[in-house]
Design a protein around this motif. Structure first.
Motif, mmCIF file in Angstrom:
data_model
loop_
_atom_site.group_PDB
_atom_site.id
_atom_site.type_symbol
_atom_site.label_atom_id
_atom_site.label_comp_id
_atom_site.label_asym_id
_atom_site.label_seq_id
_atom_site.Cartn_x
_atom_site.Cartn_y
_atom_site.Cartn_z
ATOM 1 N N VAL A 161 -1.338 6.471 14.638
ATOM 2 C CA VAL A 161 -1.780 5.172 14.112
ATOM 3 C C VAL A 161 -1.426 4.073 15.100
ATOM 4 C CG1 VAL A 161 -1.487 3.481 12.261
ATOM 5 C CG2 VAL A 161 -1.616 5.930 11.712
ATOM 6 N N GLU A 162 -0.221 4.116 15.631
ATOM 7 C CA GLU A 162 0.222 3.084 16.576
ATOM 8 C C GLU A 162 -0.577 3.117 17.873
ATOM 9 O OE1 GLU A 162 4.359 3.939 16.859
ATOM 10 O OE2 GLU A 162 4.745 3.295 14.785
ATOM 11 N N ALA A 163 -1.043 4.309 18.267
ATOM 12 C CA ALA A 163 -1.820 4.432 19.501
ATOM 13 C C ALA A 163 -3.249 3.935 19.330
ATOM 14 C CB ALA A 163 -1.827 5.890 19.969
ATOM 15 N N ASP A 164 -3.782 3.950 18.110
ATOM 16 C CA ASP A 164 -5.168 3.528 17.859
ATOM 17 C C ASP A 164 -5.251 2.786 16.527
ATOM 18 O OD1 ASP A 164 -7.921 3.200 17.931
ATOM 19 O OD2 ASP A 164 -8.346 5.250 17.236
ATOM 20 N N PRO A 165 -4.625 1.620 16.434
ATOM 21 C CA PRO A 165 -4.617 0.910 15.143
ATOM 22 C C PRO A 165 -6.008 0.487 14.693
ATOM 23 C CG PRO A 165 -3.741 -0.485 16.886
ATOM 24 C CD PRO A 165 -3.876 0.882 17.469
ATOM 25 N N THR A 166 -6.888 0.092 15.624
ATOM 26 C CA THR A 166 -8.225 -0.320 15.199
ATOM 27 C C THR A 166 -8.973 0.844 14.554
ATOM 28 O OG1 THR A 166 -9.163 0.147 17.392
ATOM 29 C CG2 THR A 166 -8.374 -2.082 16.993
ATOM 30 N N GLY A 167 -8.887 1.994 15.182
ATOM 31 C CA GLY A 167 -9.604 3.144 14.656
ATOM 32 C C GLY A 167 -9.095 3.593 13.306
ATOM 33 N N TRP A 168 -7.773 3.662 13.167
ATOM 34 C CA TRP A 168 -7.223 4.135 11.901
ATOM 35 C C TRP A 168 -7.388 3.113 10.791
ATOM 36 C CZ3 TRP A 168 -6.539 8.961 10.864
ATOM 37 C CH2 TRP A 168 -6.303 9.871 11.902
ATOM 38 N N ALA A 169 -7.321 1.825 11.119
ATOM 39 C CA ALA A 169 -7.575 0.806 10.093
ATOM 40 C C ALA A 169 -9.008 0.900 9.595
ATOM 41 C CB ALA A 169 -7.283 -0.579 10.655
ATOM 42 N N GLU A 170 -9.960 1.026 10.527
ATOM 43 C CA GLU A 170 -11.371 1.151 10.136
ATOM 44 C C GLU A 170 -11.611 2.409 9.313
ATOM 45 O OE1 GLU A 170 -13.381 1.136 13.870
ATOM 46 O OE2 GLU A 170 -13.641 -1.040 13.900
ATOM 47 N N ARG A 171 -11.049 3.515 9.766
ATOM 48 C CA ARG A 171 -11.261 4.776 9.055
ATOM 49 C C ARG A 171 -10.714 4.695 7.629
ATOM 50 N NH1 ARG A 171 -9.507 10.778 11.346
ATOM 51 N NH2 ARG A 171 -10.401 12.004 9.623
ATOM 52 N N THR A 172 -9.546 4.084 7.480
ATOM 53 C CA THR A 172 -8.942 3.952 6.153
ATOM 54 C C THR A 172 -9.787 3.051 5.253
ATOM 55 O OG1 THR A 172 -6.749 4.233 7.137
ATOM 56 C CG2 THR A 172 -6.852 3.298 4.926
ATOM 57 N N HIS A 174 -12.981 2.522 5.352
ATOM 58 C CA HIS A 174 -14.207 3.204 4.939
ATOM 59 C C HIS A 174 -13.913 4.344 3.967
ATOM 60 C CE1 HIS A 174 -17.198 1.136 7.381
ATOM 61 N NE2 HIS A 174 -16.298 1.080 8.331
ATOM 62 N N ARG A 175 -12.825 5.058 4.180
ATOM 63 C CA ARG A 175 -12.523 6.190 3.306
ATOM 64 C C ARG A 175 -12.088 5.732 1.918
ATOM 65 N NH1 ARG A 175 -11.548 11.598 3.839
ATOM 66 N NH2 ARG A 175 -10.152 12.545 2.276
ATOM 67 N N LEU A 176 -11.261 4.666 1.866
ATOM 68 C CA LEU A 176 -10.699 4.221 0.594
ATOM 69 C C LEU A 176 -11.486 3.082 -0.044
ATOM 70 C CD1 LEU A 176 -6.892 4.371 1.474
ATOM 71 C CD2 LEU A 176 -8.359 6.144 0.479
ATOM 72 N N ARG A 177 -12.437 2.510 0.711
ATOM 73 C CA ARG A 177 -13.320 1.440 0.206
ATOM 74 C C ARG A 177 -12.538 0.211 -0.225
ATOM 75 N NH1 ARG A 177 -17.530 2.179 2.651
ATOM 76 N NH2 ARG A 177 -18.542 0.675 1.248
ATOM 77 N N VAL A 178 -11.567 -0.172 0.587
ATOM 78 C CA VAL A 178 -10.782 -1.376 0.342
ATOM 79 C C VAL A 178 -10.567 -2.096 1.669
ATOM 80 C CG1 VAL A 178 -9.547 -0.475 -1.666
ATOM 81 C CG2 VAL A 178 -8.588 -0.132 0.631
ATOM 82 N N ALA A 179 -10.118 -3.345 1.583
ATOM 83 C CA ALA A 179 -9.671 -4.048 2.783
ATOM 84 C C ALA A 179 -8.310 -3.496 3.184
ATOM 85 C CB ALA A 179 -9.587 -5.545 2.524
ATOM 86 N N VAL A 180 -8.112 -3.394 4.489
ATOM 87 C CA VAL A 180 -6.867 -2.853 5.033
ATOM 88 C C VAL A 180 -6.223 -3.904 5.929
ATOM 89 C CG1 VAL A 180 -5.828 -1.090 6.522
ATOM 90 C CG2 VAL A 180 -7.696 -0.476 4.956
ATOM 91 N N LEU A 181 -4.961 -4.206 5.688
ATOM 92 C CA LEU A 181 -4.169 -5.027 6.594
ATOM 93 C C LEU A 181 -3.082 -4.121 7.156
ATOM 94 C CD1 LEU A 181 -2.868 -8.632 6.193
ATOM 95 C CD2 LEU A 181 -1.308 -6.807 6.894
ATOM 96 N N LEU A 182 -3.268 -3.693 8.399
ATOM 97 C CA LEU A 182 -2.319 -2.797 9.070
ATOM 98 C C LEU A 182 -1.346 -3.646 9.869
ATOM 99 C CD1 LEU A 182 -1.291 -0.027 9.914
ATOM 100 C CD2 LEU A 182 -3.108 0.048 11.643
ATOM 101 N N LYS A 183 -0.092 -3.669 9.441
ATOM 102 C CA LYS A 183 0.906 -4.546 10.032
ATOM 103 C C LYS A 183 1.377 -4.033 11.385
ATOM 104 C CE LYS A 183 3.206 -4.343 6.055
ATOM 105 N NZ LYS A 183 4.034 -4.596 4.858
ATOM 106 N N GLY A 184 1.680 -4.964 12.282
ATOM 107 C CA GLY A 184 2.208 -4.626 13.588
ATOM 108 C C GLY A 184 2.344 -5.874 14.422
ATOM 109 N N ALA A 185 2.742 -5.721 15.683
ATOM 110 C CA ALA A 185 2.818 -6.872 16.581
ATOM 111 C C ALA A 185 1.466 -7.569 16.659
ATOM 112 C CB ALA A 185 3.278 -6.426 17.959
ATOM 113 N N VAL A 186 0.395 -6.759 16.624
ATOM 114 C CA VAL A 186 -0.943 -7.271 16.344
ATOM 115 C C VAL A 186 -1.344 -6.704 14.997
ATOM 116 C CG1 VAL A 186 -3.357 -7.363 17.055
ATOM 117 C CG2 VAL A 186 -1.545 -7.401 18.790
ATOM 118 N N THR A 187 -1.579 -7.559 14.040
ATOM 119 C CA THR A 187 -2.001 -7.117 12.712
ATOM 120 C C THR A 187 -3.510 -6.967 12.696
ATOM 121 O OG1 THR A 187 -0.104 -8.073 11.575
ATOM 122 C CG2 THR A 187 -2.110 -7.810 10.279
#
Length: 283
Positions: A161-172, A174-187
């Motif tokens: 997840v940390e290596a590809d936050p954009t990809g995993w946020a998008e995948r989540t 689409h899979r869960l059909r909700v907005a995702v806020l993935l926290k990190g140095a870049v959120t």
């Protein structure tokens, strides 16, 4: 893995989602946030989230979380209402353990989700995603996101997840059909409709205990204040979440500057929210 076009959410963007109350506003027009957070082990999570929600400018915070936590919440913020009643958005799960819910607490969480109102699911509420039909944003960090996906038969590690936050946020999203806020140095904030936004931390002193609870309170407050807009446009919750992340970042910067660029606590950040909100409104 990421395929969307991401853009940085700015002060100008955030300012469009904030406004001062008018002469005709009352606490209900400003929004009532229902909060079910905290636990005997982590009562501070509830205190921090409630503090941040009040500081963001919501009309009322109604805390109906664990009875053992209410005393701490009311001691810190006596204007909090600690009985059930009308709410317009929910903040659920901060400071809770999803594997250790009482039957009563589980029922209260499900009742909140059954309302169809906007919901912010954090920490110990993340496993409830998918049981709610209203506008929803989940707020995991990389470890929580990996655990959530693994529980739903999607194999990944926090390191992936940390290596590809954009990809995993998008995948989540689409899979869960909700907005995702993935926290990190870049959120990273995204949704199934293709909105994809980043908020870069203004200070890395944000990486400390309790700051995520503060962020949850800010998002919840904005969702409650914009309950009418969300009833018509569920996707607005994505931009409200990005606005909350921007406020959170700027409050941390402001709090640190008050200490000559030194370390800050989560409570410092919550208490620095009002001048950030005021400054954005004045824009």
């Amino acid at each position: 893995m990421g395929t969307g076009t991401w853009r940085e959410w700015t002060a100008d963007d955030a300012s469009e989602w904030l406004s001062a109350p008018g002469a005709d506003d009352d606490k209900y027009r400003r929004g009532v946030l229902g909060v079910i957070t905290g636990s005997a082990d982590f009562p501070g999570a509830a205190v921090l989230g409630v503090e941040a929600a009040h500081r963001t400018g919501v009309g009322m915070v109604r805390f109906t979380g664990p009875r053992a936590v209410r005393q701490a919440v009311l001691a810190a913020r006596p204007e909090t209402v600690a009985v059930a009643g009308r709410v317009q958005a929910w903040l659920l799960g901060s400071g809770m353990d999803s594997s250790n819910r009482s039957f009563m607490l589980a029922g209260e969480l499900q009742h909140a989700l059954a309302s169809g109102l906007p919901a912010v699911l954090d920490a110990g509420g993340l496993d409830l995603v998918g049981t709610h039909v209203g506008p929803t944003v989940i707020t995991p960090h990389s470890r929580e996101l990996a655990r959530l996906l693994n529980d739903r038969d999607v194999e990944c590690t926090p390191e992936e997840v940390e290596a590809d936050p954009t990809g995993w946020a998008e995948r989540t999203a689409h899979r869960l059909r909700v907005a995702v806020l993935l926290k990190g140095a870049v959120t990273h904030v995204c949704d199934p409709e293709g909105t994809a936004l980043t908020v870069t931390a203004a200070t890395h002193w944000l990486a400390s205990a309790g700051t995520g609870d503060v962020l949850g309170g800010i998002i919840g407050a904005l969702a409650a204040t914009h309950h009418d807009r969300l009833a018509e446009e569920a996707g607005a919750i994505t931009r409200l979440a990005a606005t909350a992340a921007f406020i959170h970042s700027e409050a941390a910067r402001r709090a640190s500057e008050a200490w000559a660029g030194g370390p800050v606590t989560a409570l410092d950040i919550a208490q620095a929210v009002p001048p950030v909100v005021g400054g954005l409104i004045r824009r």
